[in-house]
Design a protein around this motif. Structure first.
Motif, short mmCIF file in Angstrom:
data_model
loop_
_atom_site.label_atom_id
_atom_site.label_comp_id
_atom_site.label_asym_id
_atom_site.label_seq_id
_atom_site.Cartn_x
_atom_site.Cartn_y
_atom_site.Cartn_z
N LEU A 1 -7.22 14.42 7.54
CA LEU A 1 -6.93 14.35 6.12
C LEU A 1 -6.89 12.91 5.59
O LEU A 1 -6.65 12.69 4.40
N LEU A 2 -7.14 11.94 6.46
CA LEU A 2 -7.12 10.55 6.05
C LEU A 2 -8.28 10.27 5.09
O LEU A 2 -9.38 10.77 5.29
N ASP A 3 -7.99 9.50 4.05
CA ASP A 3 -9.07 9.05 3.17
C ASP A 3 -8.87 7.57 2.87
O ASP A 3 -7.86 6.97 3.24
N GLY A 4 -9.84 6.97 2.22
CA GLY A 4 -9.81 5.53 1.98
C GLY A 4 -8.63 5.08 1.15
O GLY A 4 -8.05 4.02 1.40
N GLN A 5 -8.24 5.86 0.15
CA GLN A 5 -7.11 5.48 -0.69
C GLN A 5 -5.80 5.49 0.08
O GLN A 5 -4.98 4.58 -0.07
N VAL A 6 -5.61 6.50 0.90
CA VAL A 6 -4.40 6.59 1.72
C VAL A 6 -4.36 5.42 2.71
O VAL A 6 -3.32 4.78 2.90
N LEU A 7 -5.50 5.13 3.32
CA LEU A 7 -5.58 4.02 4.27
C LEU A 7 -5.30 2.69 3.58
O LEU A 7 -4.54 1.86 4.08
N ASP A 8 -5.88 2.48 2.39
CA ASP A 8 -5.60 1.25 1.65
C ASP A 8 -4.12 1.13 1.28
O ASP A 8 -3.54 0.05 1.36
N ALA A 9 -3.51 2.24 0.88
CA ALA A 9 -2.08 2.20 0.52
C ALA A 9 -1.24 1.77 1.72
O ALA A 9 -0.32 0.96 1.58
N ALA A 10 -1.56 2.29 2.88
CA ALA A 10 -0.82 1.89 4.08
C ALA A 10 -1.08 0.44 4.42
O ALA A 10 -0.14 -0.34 4.65
N LEU A 11 -2.34 0.04 4.46
CA LEU A 11 -2.67 -1.32 4.88
C LEU A 11 -2.19 -2.38 3.89
O LEU A 11 -1.95 -3.52 4.28
N SER A 12 -2.00 -2.01 2.64
CA SER A 12 -1.49 -2.99 1.67
C SER A 12 -0.06 -3.40 2.02
O SER A 12 0.40 -4.47 1.62
N ARG A 13 0.64 -2.58 2.81
CA ARG A 13 2.00 -2.93 3.27
C ARG A 13 1.95 -3.99 4.37
O ARG A 13 2.96 -4.64 4.62
N GLY A 14 0.82 -4.12 5.06
CA GLY A 14 0.73 -5.03 6.20
C GLY A 14 -0.16 -6.22 5.96
O GLY A 14 -0.83 -6.69 6.87
N THR A 15 -0.19 -6.73 4.72
CA THR A 15 -1.11 -7.83 4.43
C THR A 15 -0.51 -9.22 4.67
O THR A 15 -1.24 -10.19 4.67
N GLY A 16 0.80 -9.33 4.87
CA GLY A 16 1.40 -10.63 5.14
C GLY A 16 1.01 -11.15 6.52
O GLY A 16 0.75 -10.38 7.44
N ARG A 17 0.94 -12.46 6.67
CA ARG A 17 0.47 -13.05 7.91
C ARG A 17 1.37 -12.72 9.11
O ARG A 17 0.90 -12.66 10.21
N ALA A 18 2.64 -12.56 8.89
CA ALA A 18 3.54 -12.27 10.02
C ALA A 18 4.07 -10.85 9.95
O ALA A 18 5.12 -10.55 10.48
N THR A 19 3.30 -9.97 9.31
CA THR A 19 3.73 -8.59 9.14
C THR A 19 2.98 -7.69 10.11
O THR A 19 1.78 -7.82 10.28
N GLY A 20 3.70 -6.79 10.73
CA GLY A 20 3.09 -5.76 11.55
C GLY A 20 3.42 -4.42 10.92
O GLY A 20 4.53 -4.20 10.44
N LEU A 21 2.45 -3.53 10.89
CA LEU A 21 2.59 -2.24 10.23
C LEU A 21 2.50 -1.13 11.26
O LEU A 21 1.60 -1.13 12.10
N VAL A 22 3.42 -0.17 11.18
CA VAL A 22 3.37 1.02 12.02
C VAL A 22 3.51 2.23 11.10
O VAL A 22 4.46 2.32 10.33
N VAL A 23 2.55 3.13 11.19
CA VAL A 23 2.61 4.38 10.44
C VAL A 23 2.87 5.49 11.44
O VAL A 23 2.09 5.68 12.39
N PRO A 24 3.96 6.24 11.26
CA PRO A 24 4.29 7.29 12.22
C PRO A 24 3.37 8.50 12.09
O PRO A 24 2.72 8.70 11.06
N ASP A 25 3.35 9.31 13.14
CA ASP A 25 2.62 10.57 13.08
C ASP A 25 3.41 11.57 12.25
O ASP A 25 4.47 11.25 11.70
N GLN A 26 2.91 12.79 12.14
CA GLN A 26 3.55 13.79 11.30
C GLN A 26 4.96 14.16 11.74
O GLN A 26 5.77 14.64 10.95
N HIS A 27 5.29 13.91 13.01
CA HIS A 27 6.63 14.22 13.52
C HIS A 27 7.59 13.04 13.38
O HIS A 27 8.78 13.19 13.63
N GLY A 28 7.05 11.87 13.04
CA GLY A 28 7.88 10.68 12.88
C GLY A 28 8.21 9.96 14.17
O GLY A 28 8.98 9.01 14.16
N THR A 29 7.61 10.39 15.28
CA THR A 29 7.93 9.76 16.56
C THR A 29 6.74 9.04 17.19
O THR A 29 6.92 8.08 17.93
N GLY A 30 5.55 9.48 16.92
CA GLY A 30 4.35 8.85 17.47
C GLY A 30 3.77 7.83 16.49
O GLY A 30 4.33 7.60 15.42
#
Length: 166
Positions: free
Chosen positions: A98-127
Motif C-alpha cells: 500500500l506504499l505510495d510516493g506521497q506516503v514515502l515523502d511524508a515519512a522521509l521529510s521527517r528524516g531530512t536533518g543531517r544528524a537525524t535517523g528515521l525509523v518507521v514501525p511495521d503495522q504492529h509497532g514492533t518491527g
C-alpha cells in the motif's frame, strides 16, 4: 521556484522469492507466493519512483535470512552511499503493497536533518518498515523481532537524533 528536496537512495532488500512469505506456505502454492512477492516489490519500487525524496532505488538480495545486515553493508560500500556530500540512505522493506510516493515523502521529510535517523514501525509497532539516515556512516542493523526499538536505540548510540513516523 521550488527548493530541491533532500534525496535519499532507497535500498529494498528482497529474499529469494521461494523463501519469501514462508507463513503462507500451507495457504498458497509456491508460484502464487512468488507472484505475491513480485507484486508487492513492484508496488514499493513504483512508490520509490513517485517519491520526490528518492533519487535512486536498488533492490538487493541477501544470501540468507540472517545475512540482511551484511548484504546492506555490502550494498552501501558498493554504491558509495555514505559519507560527506552524499544524500541519505533509506532501507525500505519490499512487502509494503500500500506504499505510495506521497506516503514515502511524508515519512522521509521527517528524516531530512543531517544528524537525524528515521525509523518507521511495521503495522504492529514492533518491527521496522523503513530505516533512513543521512550524512554519516551507520551499520548497526537490528532487523528481526522488536527491531523498531532496537533501531531507535542504535541510531541514538551512533549519534543520531532518532525520529519516528507512523
Amino acid at each position: 521556484m521550488m527548493e530541491p528536496c533532500p534525496t535519499f537512495h532507497a535500498l529494498v532488500p528482497l529474499k529469494a522469492p521461494s523463501a519469501c512469505k514462508s507463513r503462507l506456505v500451507g495457504a498458497l502454492p509456491e508460484p502464487a507466493r512468488e507472484q505475491l512477492v513480485q507484486t508487492m516489490l513492484a508496488a514499493v519500487v513504483r512508490a520509490c519512483r513517485e517519491a520526490r525524496h528518492i533519487g535512486g532505488t536498488t533492490v538487493i538480495e541477501p544470501a540468507g535470512a540472517g545475512d540482511l545486515g551484511s548484504a546492506l553493508g555490502a550494498a552501501l560500500d558498493r554504491l558509495g552511499l555514505e559519507g560527506a556530500g552524499h544524500g541519505g540512505v533509506a532501507i525500505i522493506m519490499a512487502d509494503l503493497p500500500l506504499l505510495d510516493g506521497q506516503v514515502l515523502d511524508a515519512a522521509l521529510s521527517r528524516g531530512t536533518g543531517r544528524a537525524t535517523g528515521l525509523v518507521v514501525p511495521d503495522q504492529h509497532g514492533t518491527g521496522t518498515s523503513l530505516l533512513a539516515w543521512r550524512g554519516s556512516r551507520f551499520r548497526d542493523f537490528r532487523y528481526g523481532p522488536q527491531s523498531f526499538g532496537a533501531h531507535m536505540a542504535a541510531l541514538r548510540a551512533a549519534g543520531f537524533l532518532p525520529v519516528s513516523h507512523p
